[in-house]
Write a protein that holds these residues in place. Sequence first.
Motif, PDB file in Angstrom:
ATOM      1  N   VAL A 282      31.346   9.765  77.104  1.00  0.00           N
ATOM      2  CA  VAL A 282      31.764  10.810  79.105  1.00  0.00           C
ATOM      3  C   VAL A 282      31.620   9.930  79.990  1.00  0.00           C
ATOM      4  O   VAL A 282      31.872   9.705  80.575  1.00  0.00           O
ATOM      5  CB  VAL A 282      31.439  11.977  78.900  1.00  0.00           C
ATOM      6  CG1 VAL A 282      31.624  12.612  80.003  1.00  0.00           C
ATOM      7  CG2 VAL A 282      32.350  12.748  77.680  1.00  0.00           C
TER       8      VAL A 282
ATOM      9  N   MET B 143      33.929   6.524  80.345  1.00  0.00           N
ATOM     10  CA  MET B 143      34.662   7.304  81.156  1.00  0.00           C
ATOM     11  C   MET B 143      34.500   7.273  82.195  1.00  0.00           C
ATOM     12  O   MET B 143      35.728   7.335  83.041  1.00  0.00           O
ATOM     13  CB  MET B 143      34.608   8.468  80.131  1.00  0.00           C
ATOM     14  CG  MET B 143      35.320   8.495  78.571  1.00  0.00           C
ATOM     15  SD  MET B 143      36.169  10.014  77.817  1.00  0.00           S
ATOM     16  CE  MET B 143      37.810  10.081  78.112  1.00  0.00           C
ATOM     17  N   ALA B 144      33.547   8.448  82.545  1.00  0.00           N
ATOM     18  CA  ALA B 144      33.431   8.470  83.798  1.00  0.00           C
ATOM     19  C   ALA B 144      33.341   7.707  84.951  1.00  0.00           C
ATOM     20  O   ALA B 144      33.565   7.580  85.946  1.00  0.00           O
ATOM     21  CB  ALA B 144      31.874   9.411  83.823  1.00  0.00           C
TER      22      ALA B 144
ATOM     23  N   ARG C  51      34.462   4.875  84.354  1.00  0.00           N
ATOM     24  CA  ARG C  51      35.895   3.999  84.870  1.00  0.00           C
ATOM     25  C   ARG C  51      36.799   4.428  85.711  1.00  0.00           C
ATOM     26  O   ARG C  51      37.738   4.515  85.812  1.00  0.00           O
ATOM     27  CB  ARG C  51      36.701   3.813  83.145  1.00  0.00           C
ATOM     28  CG  ARG C  51      35.407   2.767  82.477  1.00  0.00           C
ATOM     29  CD  ARG C  51      36.246   2.427  81.334  1.00  0.00           C
ATOM     30  NE  ARG C  51      35.658   1.302  80.907  1.00  0.00           N
ATOM     31  CZ  ARG C  51      35.440   0.488  79.358  1.00  0.00           C
ATOM     32  NH1 ARG C  51      36.782   1.150  78.729  1.00  0.00           N
ATOM     33  NH2 ARG C  51      35.056   0.221  78.856  1.00  0.00           N
ATOM     34  N   SER C  52      36.464   6.256  85.790  1.00  0.00           N
ATOM     35  CA  SER C  52      37.974   7.359  86.086  1.00  0.00           C
ATOM     36  C   SER C  52      37.837   7.533  87.811  1.00  0.00           C
ATOM     37  O   SER C  52      36.401   6.898  88.376  1.00  0.00           O
ATOM     38  CB  SER C  52      37.288   8.351  85.247  1.00  0.00           C
ATOM     39  OG  SER C  52      38.364   9.531  86.424  1.00  0.00           O
TER      40      SER C  52
ATOM     41  N   SER D 196      38.829   9.843  88.677  1.00  0.00           N
ATOM     42  CA  SER D 196      38.444  10.953  88.613  1.00  0.00           C
ATOM     43  C   SER D 196      37.086  11.185  88.086  1.00  0.00           C
ATOM     44  O   SER D 196      37.640  12.365  87.045  1.00  0.00           O
ATOM     45  CB  SER D 196      39.880  12.042  88.918  1.00  0.00           C
ATOM     46  OG  SER D 196      40.639  11.633  89.770  1.00  0.00           O
ATOM     47  N   PRO D 197      35.907  11.464  87.917  1.00  0.00           N
ATOM     48  CA  PRO D 197      35.148  11.829  87.598  1.00  0.00           C
ATOM     49  C   PRO D 197      34.795  13.235  87.392  1.00  0.00           C
ATOM     50  O   PRO D 197      34.484  13.853  85.966  1.00  0.00           O
ATOM     51  CB  PRO D 197      34.077  10.850  87.459  1.00  0.00           C
ATOM     52  CG  PRO D 197      34.581  10.567  89.337  1.00  0.00           C
ATOM     53  CD  PRO D 197      35.468  10.918  89.031  1.00  0.00           C
TER      54      PRO D 197
ATOM     55  N   VAL E 172      37.106  14.396  84.107  1.00  0.00           N
ATOM     56  CA  VAL E 172      36.258  14.040  82.921  1.00  0.00           C
ATOM     57  C   VAL E 172      35.758  14.947  82.864  1.00  0.00           C
ATOM     58  O   VAL E 172      35.127  15.377  81.867  1.00  0.00           O
ATOM     59  CB  VAL E 172      35.387  12.822  83.392  1.00  0.00           C
ATOM     60  CG1 VAL E 172      34.488  12.536  81.907  1.00  0.00           C
ATOM     61  CG2 VAL E 172      36.451  10.974  83.611  1.00  0.00           C
TER      62      VAL E 172
ATOM     63  N   GLY F   9      37.194  18.468  81.557  1.00  0.00           N
ATOM     64  CA  GLY F   9      38.019  18.183  79.974  1.00  0.00           C
ATOM     65  C   GLY F   9      36.664  18.553  78.913  1.00  0.00           C
ATOM     66  O   GLY F   9      37.046  18.582  78.675  1.00  0.00           O
ATOM     67  N   ALA F  10      35.346  17.386  79.759  1.00  0.00           N
ATOM     68  CA  ALA F  10      33.962  17.314  78.479  1.00  0.00           C
ATOM     69  C   ALA F  10      34.049  18.597  78.305  1.00  0.00           C
ATOM     70  O   ALA F  10      33.364  19.405  77.421  1.00  0.00           O
ATOM     71  CB  ALA F  10      33.283  16.574  78.990  1.00  0.00           C
TER      72      ALA F  10
END
Length: 99
Positions: free
Chosen positions: A31, A34-35, A37-38, A40-41, A44, A47-48
């Motif tokens: 996570v 992903m955050a 790179r995102s 829209s953290p 993320v 979703g998590a």
Amino acid sequence: MTSRPLPWREFAVAFLTVFLAEFADKTQLVVLVMAARSLSPWLVFLGAALALVSTSLIGVLLGRWISRYLSPQRLQTLTGTSLLAIAVWLLWDMLHPSG
């Protein structure tokens, strides 16, 4: 009419157990990446968080269902035995790699 006190101890134990088990584990690290790179953290995070809530709900529902058939002592024994079996299996696999 007497009111039942809120089970704060159960809440605290559940919170601390899940928090400590999930803190800095591989899921949290994924996570984190992903955050990072995102664009829209917060999505993320959402979703998590929804995934953790969903898996926790499944655990609670299965726990309630299993509690109809097994005593807490039997469930604890089976859980401990299964975790011990997994540990032995992983140790065996580590000491006897295939290939």
